[in-house]
Motif scaffolding. Structure first.
Motif, short mmCIF file in Angstrom:
data_model
loop_
_atom_site.label_atom_id
_atom_site.label_comp_id
_atom_site.label_asym_id
_atom_site.label_seq_id
_atom_site.Cartn_x
_atom_site.Cartn_y
_atom_site.Cartn_z
N GLU A 149 -39.74 40.27 -19.64
CA GLU A 149 -39.16 39.71 -20.85
C GLU A 149 -38.97 38.19 -20.70
OE1 GLU A 149 -36.67 42.40 -23.45
OE2 GLU A 149 -35.17 40.96 -22.77
N ALA A 150 -38.60 37.76 -19.51
CA ALA A 150 -38.44 36.32 -19.26
C ALA A 150 -39.78 35.62 -19.46
CB ALA A 150 -37.93 36.09 -17.85
N ARG A 151 -40.83 36.25 -19.00
CA ARG A 151 -42.15 35.64 -19.14
C ARG A 151 -42.58 35.60 -20.60
NH1 ARG A 151 -47.69 36.95 -15.81
NH2 ARG A 151 -48.93 35.39 -16.87
N ILE A 152 -42.29 36.67 -21.34
CA ILE A 152 -42.62 36.69 -22.77
C ILE A 152 -41.86 35.59 -23.50
CG2 ILE A 152 -42.41 38.05 -24.91
CD1 ILE A 152 -42.90 40.56 -23.12
N PHE A 153 -40.59 35.42 -23.13
CA PHE A 153 -39.79 34.35 -23.76
C PHE A 153 -40.42 32.98 -23.48
CE2 PHE A 153 -36.71 30.96 -23.26
CZ PHE A 153 -36.17 30.91 -24.53
N LEU A 154 -40.80 32.75 -22.24
CA LEU A 154 -41.40 31.45 -21.90
C LEU A 154 -42.69 31.21 -22.66
CD1 LEU A 154 -40.76 31.31 -18.06
CD2 LEU A 154 -39.73 29.87 -19.83
N GLY A 155 -43.45 32.29 -22.85
CA GLY A 155 -44.69 32.18 -23.61
C GLY A 155 -44.39 31.76 -25.04
N LYS A 156 -43.37 32.38 -25.62
CA LYS A 156 -42.99 32.06 -26.99
C LYS A 156 -42.51 30.61 -27.09
CE LYS A 156 -42.21 33.18 -31.31
NZ LYS A 156 -41.55 34.39 -31.79
N LEU A 157 -41.73 30.21 -26.11
CA LEU A 157 -41.22 28.84 -26.10
C LEU A 157 -42.37 27.85 -26.02
CD1 LEU A 157 -38.63 27.19 -26.03
CD2 LEU A 157 -38.65 27.35 -23.54
N ARG A 158 -43.30 28.14 -25.13
CA ARG A 158 -44.46 27.28 -24.97
C ARG A 158 -45.26 27.18 -26.27
NH1 ARG A 158 -48.41 26.29 -20.59
NH2 ARG A 158 -50.17 25.45 -21.71
N SER A 159 -45.37 28.33 -26.92
CA SER A 159 -46.10 28.37 -28.19
C SER A 159 -45.42 27.47 -29.23
CB SER A 159 -46.14 29.83 -28.66
OG SER A 159 -46.56 29.94 -29.98
N ILE A 160 -44.11 27.57 -29.36
CA ILE A 160 -43.38 26.76 -30.35
C ILE A 160 -43.51 25.27 -30.01
CG2 ILE A 160 -41.08 26.21 -31.25
CD1 ILE A 160 -40.37 29.21 -30.84
N LEU A 161 -43.34 24.93 -28.74
CA LEU A 161 -43.44 23.52 -28.34
C LEU A 161 -44.84 22.97 -28.60
CD1 LEU A 161 -41.39 23.38 -24.99
CD2 LEU A 161 -40.61 23.04 -27.33
N GLY A 162 -45.84 23.85 -28.40
CA GLY A 162 -47.22 23.44 -28.67
C GLY A 162 -47.44 23.15 -30.15
N TYR A 163 -46.85 23.96 -31.01
CA TYR A 163 -46.95 23.73 -32.45
C TYR A 163 -46.37 22.39 -32.84
CZ TYR A 163 -48.52 28.30 -34.18
OH TYR A 163 -49.26 29.41 -34.49
N LEU A 164 -45.26 22.03 -32.18
CA LEU A 164 -44.59 20.78 -32.54
C LEU A 164 -45.37 19.56 -32.06
CD1 LEU A 164 -40.91 21.78 -31.68
CD2 LEU A 164 -41.94 21.63 -33.95
N GLY A 165 -46.28 19.77 -31.12
CA GLY A 165 -47.08 18.66 -30.60
C GLY A 165 -46.26 17.66 -29.81
N VAL A 166 -45.18 18.11 -29.18
CA VAL A 166 -44.31 17.17 -28.47
C VAL A 166 -44.26 17.47 -26.97
CG1 VAL A 166 -42.83 16.91 -30.49
CG2 VAL A 166 -42.23 18.62 -28.76
N PHE A 167 -45.04 18.44 -26.54
CA PHE A 167 -44.89 18.98 -25.19
C PHE A 167 -46.16 18.75 -24.39
CE2 PHE A 167 -45.23 23.17 -22.74
CZ PHE A 167 -44.52 22.69 -21.65
N ALA A 168 -46.00 18.24 -23.18
CA ALA A 168 -47.14 17.96 -22.32
C ALA A 168 -47.62 19.24 -21.63
CB ALA A 168 -46.75 16.90 -21.29
N GLY A 169 -47.78 20.31 -22.42
CA GLY A 169 -48.00 21.65 -21.88
C GLY A 169 -49.23 21.86 -21.01
N ASP A 170 -50.25 21.02 -21.19
CA ASP A 170 -51.46 21.21 -20.41
C ASP A 170 -51.33 20.64 -19.01
OD1 ASP A 170 -52.64 22.53 -22.44
OD2 ASP A 170 -53.84 20.84 -23.16
N LEU A 171 -50.30 19.83 -18.78
CA LEU A 171 -50.17 19.18 -17.48
C LEU A 171 -49.50 20.11 -16.46
CD1 LEU A 171 -49.06 15.58 -18.46
CD2 LEU A 171 -51.34 16.42 -17.93
N GLU A 172 -49.89 19.93 -15.23
CA GLU A 172 -49.30 20.66 -14.12
C GLU A 172 -47.78 20.41 -14.09
OE1 GLU A 172 -51.35 22.07 -11.64
OE2 GLU A 172 -49.63 22.77 -10.47
N GLY A 173 -47.01 21.50 -14.03
CA GLY A 173 -45.55 21.36 -13.89
C GLY A 173 -44.84 20.83 -15.12
N ALA A 174 -45.48 20.90 -16.30
CA ALA A 174 -44.86 20.39 -17.53
C ALA A 174 -43.65 21.24 -17.93
CB ALA A 174 -45.87 20.35 -18.66
N MET A 175 -43.61 22.47 -17.47
CA MET A 175 -42.45 23.33 -17.74
C MET A 175 -41.90 23.79 -16.39
SD MET A 175 -40.73 25.16 -20.22
CE MET A 175 -41.68 25.89 -21.56
N ARG A 176 -40.64 23.46 -16.11
CA ARG A 176 -40.03 23.93 -14.87
C ARG A 176 -38.76 24.70 -15.21
NH1 ARG A 176 -39.35 18.79 -12.69
NH2 ARG A 176 -40.78 18.12 -14.31
#
Ligand code: ZN
Ligand code: MN
Length: 478
Positions: free
Chosen positions: A174-201
């Motif tokens: 469930e924690a992993r699913i939540f992180l996936g959802k969070l990543r998805s939302i941040l990606g939509y906003l275009g404000v997150f360096a999601g493709d970079l190594e370690g962009a989410m810690r």
């Protein structure tokens, strides 16, 4: 689920923002391909007398994220000094928000797909605040065996948004699913360096029934979070079972060995001697809210529902198509030119599968294949020029080597064959496999699959299996 009852997980997710400069200085954030300690200045090195200035873009991004997570923006946000010593923190304190974060009380809905079904779960967001990143220690070997460590301050002062959940998550999955959802939302906003190594810690707090919580610090991959939590549940449950105490402590996750290691017994908040950062004024941010609200695009949840109704596709497909904004946009462009249902199958099932297999993102793939080219593959398929297998082969070829569909059809001889040619192949196969034909006639249904397989081989996949099956049945009766 039953075996994991009593498990409570809360996450503190640090997301690196996609700004041009750092949070409190004008050093460039684009250091990924640079030598260590080349993107630094007096401010992000914490030299005496250097003063911080808040990056307005980072602040706006932080507020946007908070709004997208359904949080209430606070009238006043205040930066604090969080005092501690660590070699990656030359100032001796991190500048973060403590009593007055930018936002409180949000909610994120996730679909828990564990054990088959899809259960909707609400995860409360406690707070969203902004802070700067420390530098990075580089260990020679692993953290607990290294003889020495090096420090790179390029990351020092990078803008982070920290999203803190309530302990509402019930399992590592469930924690992993939540992180996936969070990543998805941040990606939509275009404000997150999601493709970079370690962009989410992520720091993960976890407890099991009958024990205190442990905090696993600084996990830098999504899979890592799930693995670290699974390890912790087993470790803590074993302690409880043996009548031992789970102590409150900070642990480190060793990604290589897949275990957590005790680093220190948990410090308490008052140990950090938080106090307001005297070099920065309180931020009054309510005036930005209306404007930023208007900049928030359609988010995954809304898009998913719109896709399902507008294109009459299954919720499953709508889900798969809206997780990543790049895929969602690719789909909408394709679906505007050719059958939306067919497009959904070929993007959600086939294309996504091929991307996963190659571990590439849609962004990378779209350099190899345009929406127009994708549309032309589907239209060849619809017209019967190629078979499904042929279409898949074109797709693979394009992802691996580029090229255009027409040329690939020609060069690889993928054009489907007419029924005469199929019939010739079938007759040949019937002739060569008398016993299988007899078996089929005697009622052994599997024999038909065997024969279809042979025909497919003879025709090198240029016939639709369904058609081959139909013709085979007819010809055997004759
Ligand atoms: Zn700097
Ligand atoms: Mn933090």
């Amino acid at each position: 689920m039953e075996s994991e009852s009593g498990v409570k997980i809360g996450l503190e997710c640090h997301a690196q923002l996609l700004t041009r400069t750092k949070l409190f200085c004008s050093c460039s954030t684009d250091y990924q391909n640079s030598e260590p300690n080349t993107h630094v200045c007096a401010t992000c090195l914490g030299l005496p007398g250097a003063l911080p200035v808040v990056n307005g873009q980072a602040l706006r991004y932080g507020i946007k994220i908070a709004l997208a997570l359904g949080c209430t923006i606070q009238p006043e946000a205040i930066f604090y000094r969080k005092n501690y010593y660590y070699p990656d923190l030359p100032r001796g304190f991190q500048i973060t928000q403590y009593d007055f974060p930018i936002a409180l009380n949000g909610l994120v809905t996730i679909e828990n797909t564990e054990n088959g079904g899809a259960k909707e779960r609400a995860v409360r967001i406690r707070r969203v605040h902004m802070e700067d990143d420390p530098g990075r220690l580089v260990y020679k070997g692993t953290i607990d065996t290294a003889k020495y460590s090096l420090v790179d301050y390029n990351r020092s002062g990078m803008p982070l948004v920290e999203i803190v959940t309530e302990p509402d998550l019930r399992s590592p999955k469930e924690a992993r699913i939540f992180l996936g959802k969070l990543r998805s939302i941040l990606g939509y906003l275009g404000v997150f360096a999601g493709d970079l190594e370690g962009a989410m810690r992520v720091d993960a707090n976890i407890s099991v029934a009958g024990g205190d919580r442990a905090e696993v610090k600084n996990i830098s991959s999504y899979k890592g979070v799930e693995r670290a939590l699974a390890f912790e549940i087993t470790r803590q449950k074993n302690l409880v079972r043996r009548g031992l105490v789970v102590t409150q402590e900070t642990r480190h996750f060793d990604e290589v060995r897949g275990i957590t290691i005790s680093m220190r017994t948990k410090e308490f908040e008052h140990d950090y001697r938080y106090f307001p950062e005297p070099d920065l004024v309180p931020l009054h941010i309510l005036g930005l809210v209306e404007e930023l609200k208007r900049e928030i695009p359609e988010l995954p949840d809304e898009k998913r529902i719109r896709f399902a109704t507008q294109y009459s596709i299954t919720m499953e497909h709508a889900n798969a198509l809206t997780y990543d904004i790049t895929i969602a946009n690719f789909y909408e462009e394709v679906a505007s030119k050719i059958d939306p249902k067919l497009s959904a199958v070929w993007i959600a099932d086939v294309l996504k599968g091929e991307l996963n297999y190659r571990s590439i993102t849609m962004r990378e793939a779209s350099e190899r294949i345009s929406t127009d080219e994708f549309v032309s593959i589907l239209s060849y398929l619809k017209k019967g020029v190629i078979t499904e297998r042929g279409a898949t082969e074109i797709l693979r070829e394009m992802l691996d080597h580029g090229g255009d569909p027409e040329a690939i059809i020609k060069n690889k001889g993928l054009a489907s064959i007419g029924s005469e040619e199929i019939e010739t192949a079938i007759l040949k196969v019937i002739d060569e496999n008398e016993s299988a034909v007899d078996d089929y006639k005697a009622g052994k249904k599997e024999s038909l699959n065997f024969l279809v397989g042979h025909v497919m081989k003879h025709t090198r996949g240029r016939a639709e299996p369904k058609e081959v099956r139909r013709m085979l049945k007819g010809l055997i009766k004759e």
